[in-house]
Design a protein around this motif. Structure first.
Motif, mmCIF file in Angstrom:
data_model
loop_
_atom_site.group_PDB
_atom_site.id
_atom_site.type_symbol
_atom_site.label_atom_id
_atom_site.label_comp_id
_atom_site.label_asym_id
_atom_site.label_seq_id
_atom_site.Cartn_x
_atom_site.Cartn_y
_atom_site.Cartn_z
ATOM 1 N N VAL A 206 72.101 86.875 -69.945
ATOM 2 C CA VAL A 206 71.691 87.500 -71.150
ATOM 3 C C VAL A 206 70.132 87.210 -71.227
ATOM 4 N N ILE A 207 69.908 85.863 -71.312
ATOM 5 C CA ILE A 207 68.478 85.411 -71.425
ATOM 6 C C ILE A 207 67.458 86.225 -70.754
ATOM 7 N N PRO A 208 67.496 86.328 -69.384
ATOM 8 C CA PRO A 208 66.719 87.094 -68.471
ATOM 9 C C PRO A 208 66.639 88.645 -68.826
ATOM 10 N N LEU A 209 67.874 89.133 -69.375
ATOM 11 C CA LEU A 209 67.993 90.297 -69.749
ATOM 12 C C LEU A 209 67.360 90.770 -70.786
ATOM 13 N N LEU A 210 67.431 89.801 -71.981
ATOM 14 C CA LEU A 210 66.705 90.038 -73.156
ATOM 15 C C LEU A 210 65.241 90.148 -72.838
ATOM 16 N N LEU A 211 64.514 89.187 -71.926
ATOM 17 C CA LEU A 211 63.170 89.173 -71.782
ATOM 18 C C LEU A 211 62.806 90.676 -71.076
ATOM 19 N N ILE A 212 63.716 91.018 -70.073
ATOM 20 C CA ILE A 212 63.329 92.371 -69.485
ATOM 21 C C ILE A 212 63.405 93.307 -70.823
ATOM 22 N N LEU A 213 64.236 93.300 -71.605
ATOM 23 C CA LEU A 213 64.086 94.500 -72.762
ATOM 24 C C LEU A 213 63.110 94.409 -73.531
ATOM 25 N N VAL A 214 62.513 93.115 -73.770
ATOM 26 C CA VAL A 214 61.424 92.683 -74.577
ATOM 27 C C VAL A 214 60.198 93.339 -74.038
ATOM 28 N N SER A 215 60.159 93.277 -72.617
ATOM 29 C CA SER A 215 59.007 93.694 -71.772
ATOM 30 C C SER A 215 58.834 95.361 -71.840
ATOM 31 N N TYR A 216 60.091 95.729 -71.691
ATOM 32 C CA TYR A 216 59.944 97.134 -71.471
ATOM 33 C C TYR A 216 59.968 97.832 -72.846
ATOM 34 N N ILE A 217 60.278 97.212 -74.115
ATOM 35 C CA ILE A 217 59.919 97.864 -75.217
ATOM 36 C C ILE A 217 58.617 97.953 -75.548
ATOM 37 N N ARG A 218 57.672 96.845 -75.126
ATOM 38 C CA ARG A 218 56.092 97.019 -75.092
ATOM 39 C C ARG A 218 55.814 97.917 -74.137
ATOM 40 N N ILE A 219 56.151 98.157 -72.886
ATOM 41 C CA ILE A 219 55.818 98.936 -72.039
ATOM 42 C C ILE A 219 55.877 100.306 -72.249
ATOM 43 N N ILE A 220 57.233 100.863 -73.110
ATOM 44 C CA ILE A 220 57.444 102.093 -73.512
ATOM 45 C C ILE A 220 56.631 102.249 -74.560
ATOM 46 N N SER A 221 56.211 101.533 -75.439
ATOM 47 C CA SER A 221 55.499 101.539 -76.523
ATOM 48 C C SER A 221 53.861 102.163 -76.108
ATOM 49 N N ALA A 222 53.574 101.319 -74.993
ATOM 50 C CA ALA A 222 52.183 101.256 -74.446
ATOM 51 C C ALA A 222 52.104 102.743 -73.804
ATOM 52 N N ILE A 223 52.872 103.374 -73.166
ATOM 53 C CA ILE A 223 53.273 104.555 -72.113
ATOM 54 C C ILE A 223 52.833 105.614 -73.181
ATOM 55 N N LEU A 224 53.639 105.612 -74.380
ATOM 56 C CA LEU A 224 53.756 106.776 -75.303
ATOM 57 C C LEU A 224 52.305 106.899 -75.915
ATOM 58 N N LYS A 225 51.367 105.861 -75.740
ATOM 59 C CA LYS A 225 50.114 105.979 -76.262
ATOM 60 C C LYS A 225 49.254 106.504 -75.373
ATOM 61 N N ILE A 226 49.509 106.707 -74.036
ATOM 62 C CA ILE A 226 48.800 107.269 -73.132
ATOM 63 C C ILE A 226 48.891 108.935 -73.191
ATOM 64 N N PRO A 227 47.680 109.499 -73.438
ATOM 65 C CA PRO A 227 47.338 110.886 -73.856
ATOM 66 C C PRO A 227 47.736 111.633 -72.938
ATOM 67 N N SER A 228 47.659 111.542 -71.700
ATOM 68 C CA SER A 228 47.969 112.655 -70.534
ATOM 69 C C SER A 228 49.298 112.501 -70.028
ATOM 70 N N SER A 229 50.091 113.490 -69.746
ATOM 71 C CA SER A 229 51.425 113.490 -69.380
ATOM 72 C C SER A 229 51.522 112.756 -68.083
ATOM 73 N N THR A 230 50.475 113.138 -67.134
ATOM 74 C CA THR A 230 50.448 112.707 -65.836
ATOM 75 C C THR A 230 50.317 111.319 -65.864
#
Length: 311
Positions: A206-230
């Motif tokens: 659970v602990i490593p999985l939670l760390l991975i989930l936190v990382s990917y929440i931040r990653i998805i947030s950053a990806i959505l801010k990228i202007p181009s679809s490519t």
């Protein structure tokens, strides 16, 4: 060896594939080439990453460690399983060593996947500081921490399990010395020991999985801010392989180790265990490396350097 009227167990007999007695030779023929292919692909990945300087990055460093871990992981289980299709016994000490090594590598694997999630987070969310934040010392430190956690947890669980008395049955309804089937043949064990082992399993998964989930929440947030679809597609594609491996690893491990004892099923556990001891290490190299253009280019360069022209 006897104590009172009870004899102590000196060896265990695996019954994992006993229901398929007529197919065991076919299973041997099927599993052996899969195992050899897994060893070969992981050897290619490790040697390519070591030999090609273009792959001397944190992502491929972790990948090389992961491939090395999976090679050792399968080496602990699969060769003995292949032998057990013909001869099914293991000594008491051999069983303890197998459980310790399996747990050490499996737990280290969980923490290593969390470290790889952090690496992807830094690469996407802090690209300008990636080299600084993911330097060689940091990468080595993360791997060392993952191995130290795996070693400690494996030592604790193996000591708890094999300090129990084994005087009744020596028949394990599995094909390797996993926690649940070994506990099932112990003469007695306390609720406290079961609770401690379960809580350790929660910590490892659970602990490593939670760390991975936190990382990917931040990653998805950053990806959505990228202007181009490519750009969004390119950023997400660098994480897709890791997400697939995380889903398979934690899905199988959670099913096996985070269930109440009442739902234990030897046949289900054997089937799931085959998936993460044979099939997952077989597909992981393809998911991570062999589909990567960067890795394939490096592989061609390495092959070109090691091949000699025919005069």
């Amino acid at each position: 060896m006897e104590r009172g009227n009870e004899s102590l167990v000196r060896e265990f007999t695996f019954l994992g594939f006993s229901s398929l007695a007529g197919l065991q030779r076919l299973l041997f023929i099927a599993f052996l080439p899969l195992y050899l292919f897994t060893l070969g692909t992981n050897a290619i990945i490790i040697s390519t990453i070591v030999l090609d300087r273009a792959l001397h990055t944190p992502m491929y460093f972790f990948l090389a460690v992961l491939s090395c871990s999976e090679t050792c992981y399968t080496f602990v289980i699969v060769p003995k399983m292949l032998v057990d299709l013909l001869k099914k016994t293991i000594s008491f000490l051999g069983c303890a060593i197998q459980m310790f090594t399996f747990l050490f590598l499996g737990c280290s694997h969980s923490f290593l996947l969390a470290a790889m999630g952090y690496d992807r987070y830094v690469a996407i969310c802090n690209p300008l500081r990636y080299t600084e934040l993911m330097g060689h010392r940091v990468c080595v430190g993360l791997v060392a921490a993952a191995c130290a956690c795996g070693f400690t947890i494996a030592q604790i669980i193996t000591s708890m399990v094999f300090h129990l008395p084994f005087r009744s049955s020596n028949q394990l309804h599995h094909y390797f010395c996993d926690i649940a089937p070994v506990l099932k043949v112990a003469s007695h064990h306390s609720r406290l020991s079961q609770l401690v082992i379960f809580m350790i399993g929660v910590f490892v998964l659970v602990i490593p999985l939670l760390l991975i989930l936190v990382s990917y929440i931040r990653i998805i947030s950053a990806i959505l801010k990228i202007p181009s679809s490519t750009g969004r597609y390119k950023a997400f594609s660098t994480c897709a392989s890791h997400l697939i491996v995380v889903t398979v690893h934690y899905g199988c491990a959670s099913f096996i180790y985070l269930r109440p004892k009442s739902s234990y099923s030897s046949s289900q556990d054997t089937l799931i265990s085959v998936s993460y001891t044979i099939l997952t290490p077989l597909f992981n190299p393809m998911i991570y490396s062999l589909r990567s253009k960067e890795f394939n280019s490096a592989l061609r360069r390495v092959m070109g350097q090691t091949s000699y022209p025919i005069n």
